[in-house]
Each structure stands twice: as C-alpha cells, then as structure tokens.
Design a protein around this motif. Structure first.
Motif, PDB file in Angstrom:
ATOM      1  N   HIS A 155      -2.852  29.720  11.545  1.00 53.74           N
ATOM      2  CA  HIS A 155      -2.272  28.421  11.211  1.00 53.74           C
ATOM      3  C   HIS A 155      -0.750  28.476  11.224  1.00 53.74           C
ATOM      4  CE1 HIS A 155      -6.227  28.854   9.295  1.00 53.74           C
ATOM      5  NE2 HIS A 155      -6.404  27.568   9.552  1.00 53.74           N
ATOM      6  N   VAL A 156      -0.192  29.602  10.763  1.00 57.39           N
ATOM      7  CA  VAL A 156       1.260  29.791  10.718  1.00 57.39           C
ATOM      8  C   VAL A 156       1.577  31.158  11.306  1.00 57.39           C
ATOM      9  CG1 VAL A 156       3.327  29.827   9.276  1.00 57.39           C
ATOM     10  CG2 VAL A 156       1.338  28.470   8.556  1.00 57.39           C
ATOM     11  N   ALA A 213       5.952  18.520   6.500  1.00 60.57           N
ATOM     12  CA  ALA A 213       4.974  17.485   6.836  1.00 60.57           C
ATOM     13  C   ALA A 213       4.013  17.987   7.915  1.00 60.57           C
ATOM     14  CB  ALA A 213       5.693  16.213   7.304  1.00 60.57           C
ATOM     15  N   ARG A 214       4.543  18.701   8.889  1.00 60.24           N
ATOM     16  CA  ARG A 214       3.694  19.267   9.950  1.00 60.24           C
ATOM     17  C   ARG A 214       2.716  20.290   9.373  1.00 60.24           C
ATOM     18  NH1 ARG A 214       3.462  18.229  15.731  1.00 60.24           N
ATOM     19  NH2 ARG A 214       5.347  17.116  16.286  1.00 60.24           N
ATOM     20  N   LEU A 215       3.224  21.152   8.488  1.00 63.48           N
ATOM     21  CA  LEU A 215       2.356  22.157   7.881  1.00 63.48           C
ATOM     22  C   LEU A 215       1.261  21.494   7.056  1.00 63.48           C
ATOM     23  CD1 LEU A 215       1.537  25.014   7.156  1.00 63.48           C
ATOM     24  CD2 LEU A 215       3.365  25.063   5.450  1.00 63.48           C
ATOM     25  N   LEU A 219      -2.831  21.946   7.537  1.00 68.15           N
ATOM     26  CA  LEU A 219      -3.763  22.327   6.475  1.00 68.15           C
ATOM     27  C   LEU A 219      -4.904  21.326   6.358  1.00 68.15           C
ATOM     28  CD1 LEU A 219      -1.229  23.475   3.709  1.00 68.15           C
ATOM     29  CD2 LEU A 219      -2.460  24.890   5.365  1.00 68.15           C
ATOM     30  N   ARG A 220      -4.582  20.046   6.407  1.00 67.59           N
ATOM     31  CA  ARG A 220      -5.621  19.026   6.284  1.00 67.59           C
ATOM     32  C   ARG A 220      -6.539  18.988   7.510  1.00 67.59           C
ATOM     33  NH1 ARG A 220      -1.684  17.370   2.881  1.00 67.59           N
ATOM     34  NH2 ARG A 220      -2.393  16.324   0.981  1.00 67.59           N
ATOM     35  N   SER A 221      -6.005  19.425   8.657  1.00 68.65           N
ATOM     36  CA  SER A 221      -6.793  19.351   9.896  1.00 68.65           C
ATOM     37  C   SER A 221      -7.960  20.335   9.908  1.00 68.65           C
ATOM     38  CB  SER A 221      -5.886  19.617  11.104  1.00 68.65           C
ATOM     39  OG  SER A 221      -5.531  20.988  11.194  1.00 68.65           O
ATOM     40  N   VAL A 222      -7.939  21.344   9.031  1.00 65.26           N
ATOM     41  CA  VAL A 222      -9.029  22.336   9.017  1.00 65.26           C
ATOM     42  C   VAL A 222      -9.869  22.227   7.749  1.00 65.26           C
ATOM     43  CG1 VAL A 222      -7.815  23.953  10.521  1.00 65.26           C
ATOM     44  CG2 VAL A 222      -7.475  24.106   8.043  1.00 65.26           C
TER      45      VAL A 222
END
Length: 497
Positions: A155-156, A213-215, A219-222
């Motif tokens: 993710h990061v 905001a991107r991070l 996080l919400r996308s998974v």
C-alpha cells in the motif's frame, strides 16, 4: 535567442564537488537550465537573507515539534530534524522518467510477493533466489495461500534513489514494510512556502499536501466494508518509537484515530477499538509496527506491542493491514539484486530505472570477489537499516576490513556488497561560513497503491549528508533533509498541479 546569464550572489563561487553530479549547478558554475528561472529570486538573495530565512525555518520546525529519536545517543533521544532551506529541484522530464520506473517496479514487486506466497513460479526457475527467499529473515511461510483484501500488498512504498556521476537515477533500496519519512516531506513543504513564498510561487512546483487524503483513500479502498462505512486507524508502538511524530502527524492529517496495541482487541476474529462509548469495529489498520511484534499469538510470544489474534482476523478477511504481512522478503538487500529479473519475468518489460550492481555473497563467485576487494566496496547486512551493519571499505581501516571479512565468511547469506557510488550533491547552506557547500543527497519518493494501481507522490524526501565528506544521509547518523521541488511541466494529464 540565447538566454541571459543569471545574476547571482548566492551561487557565485559555489565549489562543486569533483566527480559528482550536482543537482542544481552545471560543471563550472551556472545553474542548470531547467532551474534558472525557478531559482532566480533565491539566487539573487544575499547571504544575510539566507541566514535569516534558515533561522526562521529552524524555529518553525522547532515550534511544530518536528522531531525524531536516536536511542543510542546519550545526550537525549528527541532531536529536531535538521533541515536545509535551499531546496532540491527535479525537472518535469526527470520526474516523469522516475514516476514511470517506480510504478513499474512496485507492480513487479507486488506480483513477486503474490508469487512467493502463492505458486512460487519464479523460485522454481532460479535455485539461488529460491534459497535466498525461503531463508530470508522476513519470509513468513505461514502466509502462503493468503491473499490480502483488495489484492494489494504494498500500500505504501518508499523507494530510495541515488544519482550517479552521469546524472542517472538508480534505485538503491526498496522499503516495503513500514517506510517512514513522508511527514518530513509535508512539514518541509509547509516551512518552504512560509519562508520562501515568492521563490516557491515563481518555481511552479507540484503540491504534496494531498498525500494524506490519497493515503486515506488507499486505506478505504481495501476495506472489507464499503468505503463510507469503513473505520480505519493508525497503529503506533507508542510515543517512544523513533517515528512517533510521523505516526501522530499522519493520523491527524488523515482524520484517523491514533491507537496503541492496548486500545485494540480481537473478538470472533474481528478487531475492535476500546472507546468510552463502547467497542468500535475496526476495518483497516495502517500499522507502523513490524511483523514480528504485531501479534504474540502468531509471532513473538514475548511481544508487548502486538494485538493477540490480529493475524487470525487478517486471515479471515475481517481486517485489512497496510502494509500487508510478509513484505519484508521483497526488500531484503539480497533479493534487491533480482528485481530487474522480476520485472522481466512478471511484466515482460525491460526495467525503466537502473539500480546499483550488487554482489550477493551467497553466490560463490561474488563471495570470492567481495573478500578480495573489500578496500573498494560498500558491504551491507541484508537485514539492517538506517546505515547500520555497513562497512565503507574505501575508508575503513585494515583491521575493520579483516573483521568484516571474517563475518562475511561465517554468514555469507547475510551480506551483499556494491561498488561505492559517488552520490550526487546539492548546494547546502553552511551556517558557520554563511555559504553554500556541496553535500551528498539521496531521494525517497513514496508510492501509494490501491486496487486501481500505483500512484507516485510528485516529490519525496531528499536526505542530505550534513557531515563533510559523508556518504551516510540517515538522520540517526548526522543527516538532514531538504524540500524536494518537482517542477511542473506541460503534461495535461496530471491533475495534481
């Protein structure tokens, strides 16, 4: 028409370091062409003005509490992160190349991790890579067959880049577990805009402020729940951790709860946060704790930093962890040598970004070469970070080289070696002499990945070796940082301008 020479008081007489690529200055003195317009207001400033601005920047960082910790320093653990106000600039053309290369690299590394914890196709084709991976300290065989939510493992990512004397960006290291430093990118930018508003406006620089905001979106996308119903938290080991400032900074800027392990518990393979209003279901954890300490039930039973049962909840798909468990096998310094092979194997593409040729001591011919040429090599322990576990062969004593040679012979798998690369330099303010001096720098860009694919922050952490002659940029060993200004180009496709 030829461009007018740039009037300059600040860069006049700047002593470029021989044999290096300077990020801002051409050999012989003039500023590099892509940066002349951007740096005109700064170049025409007097040394007294720079001294005042540097003091303002340091005071701002002090007031903002921008710190890191050094556990081994007897003078105290909390340190203000050193900062040089003179920015490091990256042209739009150079960053476009870096961006494409990082996206390619992170895609391939994600596919490699899927393979390692899945069919292991690449391991079947390369016996040495198989031995390195299966014997890696951070390989977690218990995870085989477990696919993380959203199919995302990295993710990061924080990918360390250096520039060689020819100006070529090369990947030095992959950080795929809990990469740190992005808070300093954002804080440095705040300070730059406050202290150098006219310079910044003239330069036309890509923003970095939207990273939190991107991070948060990643996080919400998974999440196992719909994005609007998702409750995400930032998990920190606590205030004594060296990166605690960053943990609290990111939680605050994302609007998430900063929690410690004792705040969480697992019930019926689901994770809950203890609150004054009762339990709150947690769907996503941005964790800043290493795998080994994350769950005493699954890993180290003596860990006081873990949440018992967390791995069970993760395996059942009831909570997402960012980054995924087991990523450390892909940022092992020996496995790093095989990333170009991974790109060809999984993507059928040639690597866009170069990397540093690496001698893997687990390979017999490499081991012989390393033992015979320690006086010209940099030797690294594959499972150390922060500049520790290293031998700088060209500057080490004969006794130090002999001692390290014995360590390598005893455990060849633990070491890799590289020719010492002459890192690029960047003009850096020396308060003692009120002048610019060349200091070596690296660059850590950050890549966020969601199920839709990777995204590269247009900037990154430029770390600078403040000690004269040093190659080590880590803050724990005397390094500092600069704001990284990626200049805007004419590409209409980017929306973050």
């Amino acid at each position: 028409m030829a461009e007018e020479p740039l009037p300059s008081s600040l860069f006049s007489g700047y002593p470029s370091a021989p044999g290096t690529y300077d990020e801002l200055v051409e050999p012989g003195g003039p500023l590099r062409l892509p940066f002349r317009r951007a740096l005109t207001p700064l170049a025409s400033a007097s040394p007294d003005a720079i001294t005042r601005w540097q003091a303002l920047a340091e005071r701002a960082l002090l007031n903002q509490g921008v710190t890191f910790s050094v556990y081994a320093d007897s003078r105290g653990t909390e340190k203000i992160f050193p900062f040089c106000l003179v920015p490091r600039l990256v042209s739009a053309e150079d960053f476009s190349h870096v961006e494409r290369g990082l996206e390619q690299r992170v895609r391939a590394l994600g596919m490699f991790l899927d393979d390692v914890y899945g069919e292991q196709r690449i391991l079947a084709e390369d016996p040495l890579l198989r031995d390195l991976v299966l014997g890696a300290k951070h390989h977690l065989p218990m995870l085989r067959g477990l696919r993380p939510l959203g199919g995302v493992r990295i993710h990061v990512a924080g990918i360390d880049l250096v520039r060689d004397p020819d100006g070529v960006f090369r990947v030095l290291e992959d950080n795929l577990r809990t990469p740190s430093g992005v808070s300093y990118v954002l804080e440095n930018r705040i300070v730059s805009k406050r202290v150098l508003p006219k310079v910044f406006e003239e330069a036309r620089v890509h923003p970095v402020e939207h990273y939190p905001a991107r991070l948060s979106e990643v996080l919400r996308s998974v999440s196992p729940a719909p994005p609007d119903d998702t409750y995400a938290v930032v998990l920190t080991p606590g205030p004594y951790n060296s990166a605690y400032f960053e943990h609290s900074f990111l939680a605050r800027t994302m609007g998430l709860e900063l929690v410690e392990p004792a705040d969480l518990y697992v019930d019926d393979d689901r994770v809950f946060l203890r609150t004054t209003r009762g339990p709150r279901r947690v769907h996503v954890i941005y964790r800043r704790i290493d795998d080994a300490f994350l769950d005493p039930e699954a890993f180290r039973p003596d860990s006081l930093l873990g949440v018992r049962g967390l791995v069970r909840a993760y395996a059942k798909g009831h909570v997402a962890l960012a980054n995924a468990l087991g990523n450390g096998v892909a940022d092992d310094k020996a496995v790093y040598a095989f990333v170009p092979q991974m790109i060809r194997f999984y993507l059928a593409e040639e690597p866009i970004l170069a990397q540093v040729h690496t001698f893997v001591c687990a390979r017999d011919e490499d081991l012989r070469y390393v033992k015979d040429h320690l006086d010209r090599l940099v030797v690294k322990s594959v499972d150390e970070a922060g500049g520790y576990g290293m031998l700088m062969g060209p500057t080490a004593s004969a006794a130090e080289r002999d001692s390290f040679r014995r360590r390598i012979e005893a455990e060849p798998r633990r070491f890799v070696a590289q020719e010492r690369l002459e890192l690029s330099t960047c003009p850096t303010w020396n308060g003692a002499t009120s002048a610019l001096v060349p200091r070596r720098v690296d660059l850590r860009p950050y890549v966020l990945t969601s199920p839709a694919g990777p995204w590269v922050l247009p900037g990154g952490l430029s770390r600078v070796a403040l000690v004269p002659g040093s190659y080590v940029v880590n803050s724990s060993q005397g390094g500092g940082s600069k704001d990284t200004w990626v200049l805007k180009g004419t590409d209409p496709g980017r929306t973050d301008r």
